[in-house]
Enzyme design. Sequence first.
Site, mmCIF file in Angstrom:
data_model
loop_
_atom_site.group_PDB
_atom_site.id
_atom_site.type_symbol
_atom_site.label_atom_id
_atom_site.label_comp_id
_atom_site.label_asym_id
_atom_site.label_seq_id
_atom_site.Cartn_x
_atom_site.Cartn_y
_atom_site.Cartn_z
ATOM 1 N N GLU A 155 46.501 32.228 45.400
ATOM 2 C CA GLU A 155 45.214 31.637 45.021
ATOM 3 C C GLU A 155 44.803 32.055 43.610
ATOM 4 O O GLU A 155 44.270 31.255 42.850
ATOM 5 C CB GLU A 155 44.114 32.026 46.024
ATOM 6 N N TYR A 187 35.307 30.935 46.175
ATOM 7 C CA TYR A 187 36.413 30.033 46.517
ATOM 8 C C TYR A 187 37.595 30.818 47.100
ATOM 9 O O TYR A 187 38.102 30.508 48.183
ATOM 10 C CB TYR A 187 36.862 29.243 45.273
ATOM 11 N N ASP A 236 36.254 24.055 45.526
ATOM 12 C CA ASP A 236 36.500 24.014 44.085
ATOM 13 C C ASP A 236 36.333 22.577 43.603
ATOM 14 O O ASP A 236 35.840 21.714 44.345
ATOM 15 C CB ASP A 236 37.906 24.549 43.770
#
Length: 340
Positions: free
Chosen positions: A37, A120, A138
């Site tokens: 991520e 996020y 996002d």
Amino acid sequence: MEPFAKLPDALLPWYRGHARALPWRESRDPYRVWVSEIMLQQTRVEAVMGYYARFLQAFPTVEALAGADEDSLFKLWEGLGYYSRARNLQKTARTIAAEYGGVFPQDYASVRALPGVGPYTAGAICSICFDLPTAAVDGNVLRVTARYLNDDTPIDLPAHKKEITDRLESVYPAGNCGAFTQALMELGATVCTPRSPKCGDCPLRTLCRAFAAGTAASLPVKIPKKEKQLVDKTVFLLWYGDELALMRREDTGLLAGMWSLPNVDEPLDVEGALRQAEAFGTQPQAVLRQEHKSHVFTHIRWEMDAFTILCGAKDDRFVWRTPDEIRRRYALPTAFRKFL
Ligand code: SF4
């Protein structure tokens, strides 16, 4: 009724049949999901693949990352950009090693409190790894929701993002939280794309208000971006024999603490460049080459004139290394590497 309530049933079967096979989807290990991520922030999936594999080979565990030396860490990150991500990854690994015995925390508040982990990333880790109903919202997801609702509220308004996050979390399907997060991401990345959304292939087609209204192409609405700040720089390739000068950048600001070619924040002509090289204590002998390149960061654009200068002395404000040593051991940000 909340329009998002229909999303899980529409998206989950589609996701099971259409999810791309990506290396970070092979595991629910929070360390691996977290690394992916962070790497995927601001960076395309294709560009991340090789970096992800090399990074995990070098640092297979939180402890390995916590103990890494910064130069090897940056070397593995070289070319991926946004180097503060690498530094924050290590800071976080050290926090997890010191405060959690090397085991990733499993509740949203603790994950969110880790350095460099925003809402996020925390939402993605907690839903994918721990099956918590925490949305990862996002730009991709906000584009899908703006079109699904036919909503022209600017998606970059923090209050809008918060509202969408809350509404999505209210419909998260227990037992399938991770798949739901990834299905929304996948739809935004592969079907409901910024330009030319593939509505004909979309599992939400019969529910999507923008598709019905024919407005998908004009959504989402965004607040106009500010002009990027322009910085005219002069960059120096100072050669002494077969060695080139490198310097560490300051610990704050853009590319903080990274290695760089010597440079100043002003445009110089040949005479000015020679004077500056003299001031660097390198006894410049001749300018061998001059070239211009640009580099764009998130908020800043560098316009760089680079001078290759033959030097008669080394100054110890710089480190002097051969190109081979630089290639093997030093991570140079792309803005400077483009001159080598
Ligand atoms: S129907 Fe089209 S606009 Fe609507 S969510 Fe699907 S791809 Fe996006």
